[in-house]
Motif scaffolding. Structure first.
Motif, short mmCIF file in Angstrom:
data_model
loop_
_atom_site.label_atom_id
_atom_site.label_comp_id
_atom_site.label_asym_id
_atom_site.label_seq_id
_atom_site.Cartn_x
_atom_site.Cartn_y
_atom_site.Cartn_z
N GLY A 204 -17.98 -22.39 36.58
CA GLY A 204 -18.42 -21.03 36.26
C GLY A 204 -17.49 -20.35 35.28
O GLY A 204 -17.94 -19.67 34.34
N HIS A 205 -16.21 -20.54 35.47
CA HIS A 205 -15.25 -19.92 34.55
C HIS A 205 -15.38 -20.50 33.15
O HIS A 205 -15.40 -19.76 32.15
N ALA A 208 -18.60 -19.37 31.44
CA ALA A 208 -18.51 -17.96 31.03
C ALA A 208 -17.71 -17.81 29.75
O ALA A 208 -18.08 -17.04 28.83
N SER A 211 -19.89 -18.95 26.87
CA SER A 211 -20.92 -17.96 26.54
C SER A 211 -20.33 -16.79 25.76
O SER A 211 -20.92 -16.32 24.77
N VAL A 212 -19.17 -16.30 26.18
CA VAL A 212 -18.55 -15.16 25.50
C VAL A 212 -18.16 -15.52 24.07
O VAL A 212 -18.44 -14.78 23.10
N ARG A 235 -25.11 -20.89 22.67
CA ARG A 235 -25.01 -19.75 23.59
C ARG A 235 -26.15 -19.79 24.61
O ARG A 235 -25.93 -19.57 25.80
N SER A 238 -25.40 -22.39 27.18
CA SER A 238 -24.38 -22.00 28.15
C SER A 238 -24.93 -21.00 29.17
O SER A 238 -24.62 -21.06 30.36
N VAL A 239 -25.80 -20.07 28.71
CA VAL A 239 -26.41 -19.11 29.63
C VAL A 239 -27.30 -19.83 30.63
O VAL A 239 -27.29 -19.55 31.84
N MET A 242 -25.27 -21.58 33.19
CA MET A 242 -24.72 -20.66 34.19
C MET A 242 -25.77 -20.33 35.24
O MET A 242 -25.47 -20.28 36.45
N ARG A 246 -25.59 -21.35 39.21
CA ARG A 246 -25.72 -20.39 40.29
C ARG A 246 -26.74 -20.87 41.33
O ARG A 246 -26.53 -20.76 42.54
#
Length: 597
Positions: A204-205, A208, A211-212, A235, A238-239, A242, A246
């Motif tokens: 998750g880290h 994230a 994505s940023v 991007r 990566s979203v 994520m 989840r």
């Protein structure tokens, strides 16, 4: 309360403590009628006249029906009635067997059998009283009661205790299976929670961060349009990763998909909806943007798939494309989606690689996971090389999901050696408590042990279970057969010894009641009683029992000795006997006559 209600209440009382099925009820009724007919026939042969055989038949039938509800009482009553009423002799065997099974407690059973034996012996001696043969009669009646009542009772009690022990062991084994399943479930849940936490904290880290950074890079004015498009793909990937992470974390942690946030955007919703067959177009488009030659074809009339099968199709295509990127870089890839009449087929074929794939990072679990994913929805996956050096991955998925648990044989939770050689060879136990509305708050699972349900079959009869165990063999069967054979052999030896002793005793006592006709002729009337008795046998034997009442009237005030003759008659209907009557110390009369046997 009407008559039918009274009859129903009486029958419920009679059938307790175990309610009879229709087959058991019919069997008990037929058995009662059979016992009644046998009792009437035996009583008629024994000399019963008039209403007596019918009364004996009715009483025997009623006692046969009551033997389960009142075993001790019926045993005592039957033991008291059998000596004067010969028709109860067959009922005594049946009652002895039932009493050994249904009388609760060894002390109570011992008391009931002792009371029945005491009454049987007492009534026998009173009914056939003969002071000279009292000991012989007592011995023979005791031997008869032992053979017809005690031995069947012991055999029945052993059989019942063995059946109860077997049933208890099966219930305990089922409880151990349930407890082990619970422990394994708890261990599995803890491990899944640990994996979910590790994935959340690490992947998750990293996702994230990706994505940023890609989001910031996408708006960099120095990038060309082509570079900005490639960064946008990264991007979005990566979203999407994520969101999928989840969901996976939610499934691992709680067994259900994580709830979707209420404030999610339209792009997020689209990404979630695209993780099915509709998302395969996106996979092909992303591959083309990345420079791979991917051709997508569809055939057949589109039909909806169940959610699990739809997602499985997406994963098969995704994994097959990923493998093609890694192992066959630069090769042409064809993706075909076929809606066939009975199933949906997703097929990914790549040509032979044009160059060396180099170092490929692979965990080796991708295809294995595809096989398992397809199996869980009732489908299958085929993967293998094709002529010309390429590779093919094809998934066949049903339109309706078939639960794998209803088709697959679950592995036994215990070793076959610890499973009493029975439950490990059956299908998994089912929880009928929840199926019948027990719900999560039910006290516990109600195990369906019927053969059709796949359990060990507790509604088999005990004979069927033990027969199955005997066929399969094993230490449990050997010990049970050894114990049963030992008890049967001991009872048989006891009966043979007692019977042999009885025959020897009877044959030896025959000389006490028999004389030769020449000895009868040698003794004359007027001989002193002491001299005559010294020359004659005592007559103290069961063989002469009842002969004194079948001859002519005895002289008044005399004491007569009746003996059998060693000579035989021409027919079996009569028996020649000799009678010597004494009075005032002398032989006053001797007679020779025939009596009916």
């Amino acid at each position: 309360m009407d008559v039918s209600s009274k009859i129903r209440a009486a029958w419920q009382w009679l059938a307790a403590p175990e309610l009879w099925s229709r087959r058991q009820t019919a069997g008990e009724a037929v058995l009662a009628v059979l016992i009644g007919l046998l009792a009437a026939g035996i009583e008629d042969i024994s000399g019963g006249e008039g209403w007596r055989p019918a009364a004996v038949a009715l009483a025997a039938a009623v006692l046969s029906l009551l033997r389960r509800r009142l075993p001790a009482t019926v045993l005592v009553i039957t033991g008291a009635l059998t000596p004067p009423l010969g028709g109860f002799s067959m009922l005594l065997i049946l009652v002895g067997w039932s009493s050994g099974r249904f009388i609760a407690g060894a002390g109570r059973a011992l008391g009931a059998f002792t009371a029945s034996f005491a009454l049987f012996l007492s009534v026998s001696l009173v009914h056939s009283w003969d002071r000279n043969q009292a000991l012989t009669l007592a011995f023979l009646n005791a031997l008869y009661f032992l053979a017809t009542t005690v031995v069947p009772g012991l055999a029945s009690r052993y059989w019942t205790q063995r059946r109860t022990l077997l049933h208890t062991l099966q219930e305990r084994n089922a409880q151990l299976l349930r407890e082990r399943a619970m422990v394994e479930g708890q261990v599995r849940l803890r491990e899944r929670q640990r994996i979910a936490q590790d994935m959340h904290d690490s992947l998750g880290h990293q996702l994230a961060l990706i994505s940023v950074h890609t989001g910031a890079l996408e708006v960099d004015p120095e990038l060309t349009e082509r570079q900005r498009t490639a960064v946008g793909v990264l991007r979005n990937a990566s979203v999407t990763a994520m969101h999928e992470l989840r969901e996976v974390v939610g499934i691992l942690r709680d067994g259900v998909e994580a709830p979707h946030p209420a404030g999610a955007g339209a792009a997020d919703e689209a990404a979630r909806a695209a993780r099915g067959i509709a998302g395969i177009d996106g996979l092909a488009h992303a591959a083309r943007v990345a420079g791979h030659g991917v051709e997508l074809r569809r055939s057949g009339e589109p039909r909806p798939l169940a959610a699990a099968a739809d997602h499985a199709a997406y994963r098969i295509a995704q994994e097959a494309l990923t493998n093609a990127y890694k192992h066959a870089p630069g090769a042409r890839i064809s993706v075909e989606l076929r809606y066939e009449p009975d199933s949906f087929v997703v097929e990914v074929v790549n040509a032979a690689p044009s160059g060396s794939p180099g170092d490929v990072v692979s965990g080796g679990q991708g295809l294995t996971g595809l096989h398992e994913r397809a199996r869980l929805v009732g489908g299958m996956v085929h993967a293998g090389p094709v002529p010309g050096g390429g590779f093919r991955v094809a998934g066949v998925l049903p339109y309706g999901v078939v639960e794998a648990a209803s088709r697959a044989e679950a592995a036994p939770l215990v070793d076959a050696a610890d499973d009493f050689r029975q439950q490990s060879r059956t299908r998994p136990l089912r929880d009928r408590g929840r199926a019948k509305g027990g719900g999560p708050g039910a006290a516990g699972p109600v195990m369906d042990w019927s053969p059709g349900a796949g359990g060990p079959g507790l509604d088999w009869t005990i004979t069927e279970r033990e027969l199955a165990m005997a066929i399969r063999g094993g230490r449990t069967r050997g010990e049970g057969v050894a114990i049963g054979c030992g008890i049967a052999f001991a009872a048989l030896v006891l009966l043979m010894v007692a019977g042999g002793f009885g025959i020897y005793f009877l044959m030896g006592s025959m000389n006490k009641g028999m004389i030769d006709p020449k000895e009868y002729e040698a003794i004359s009337v007027g001989t002193a009683e002491s001299e005559a008795r010294d020359r004659l046998p005592s007559g103290d034997t069961i063989w002469t029992s009842g002969l004194s009442s079948k001859g002519p009237k005895e002289p008044e005030g005399s004491q007569c000795l009746v003996l059998m003759s060693s000579a035989t008659t021409d027919t079996f209907e009569t028996e020649p006997v000799f009678r010597f009557c004494f009075k005032d110390g002398k032989l006053i009369e001797k007679k020779s006559y025939d009596v009916r046997r």
